[in-house]
Design an enzyme around this catalytic site. Sequence first.
Site, short mmCIF file in Angstrom:
data_model
loop_
_atom_site.label_atom_id
_atom_site.label_comp_id
_atom_site.label_asym_id
_atom_site.label_seq_id
_atom_site.Cartn_x
_atom_site.Cartn_y
_atom_site.Cartn_z
N GLU A 101 13.80 -3.22 1.29
CA GLU A 101 12.42 -2.76 1.60
C GLU A 101 11.49 -2.34 0.22
OE1 GLU A 101 10.74 1.54 3.14
OE2 GLU A 101 12.82 1.12 3.76
N ARG A 155 4.21 2.02 -2.69
CA ARG A 155 3.68 3.21 -3.28
C ARG A 155 3.27 2.75 -4.74
NH1 ARG A 155 8.94 6.79 -2.00
NH2 ARG A 155 8.99 6.60 0.33
N THR A 175 6.31 1.82 3.85
CA THR A 175 5.23 2.74 3.76
C THR A 175 4.02 2.30 4.09
OG1 THR A 175 6.40 3.66 1.66
CG2 THR A 175 4.13 4.52 2.26
N LYS A 196 12.60 3.69 12.63
CA LYS A 196 13.16 4.75 11.23
C LYS A 196 13.22 6.15 11.55
CE LYS A 196 11.35 5.55 6.61
NZ LYS A 196 10.56 5.05 5.57
#
EC number: 4.1.2.14
Length: 215
Positions: free
Chosen positions: A46, A50, A74, A134
């Site tokens: 993953e 960011r 994200t 998640k």
Amino acid sequence: MTKNWKVSSQDVFSQGPVVPVLVIKDVKHAVPLAKALIAGGIRVLEVTLRTEAALDVIKAIATEVPDAIIGAGTVTNAKQLAEVEAAGAMFAISPGMTSDLLDAGNKGGIALIPGISSISELMRGIDFGYTHFKFFPAEASGGVKAIKAIGGPFPDIAFCPTGGISPTNYLEYLSLPNVRCAGGSWLAPDDAVEAGDWDRITELAKQAVAGAAGI
């Protein structure tokens, strides 16, 4: 609803047991890092959105490391979902959910794994046809006890807890019947990535996989 995903969320979860949460600042680290993790037995990666390099990192791994199941983390809106799919991501993980994002995930070509931290959010995701989530932030949202409790009324829902997961507690999560994998950043420490210490990262991956195999 039948989704046109290349790889299902179930496939992503089943390839665990640990999903490294990667924050990669320099694209030059992308390929060697991915190869180091794969050498340690971890294929599902993953890459979080960011950093400014994130999309290029995803593209590099998707192109040059075919054994990797590369995804984006994200992802918070439909625009980002489209961008990571175009970059070559096979799945996308969000820290939460919105109606627009859930709808885009149903219509898109890659698996979307929405984030939840409450039963109400979970029920909303289920209404949109999602079964794999998640659980974030895991430790701050009640940890193992919370996920275990959620499993009572929702036994068919699968989780990948992330947030506060470490070598000292990940096996507690993986021992739960409704947890298929766990996400953590400890597998790729910043100092090891910056130093190019790929052997250390491979060893961390091997240790995580070996620990999970004992469950």
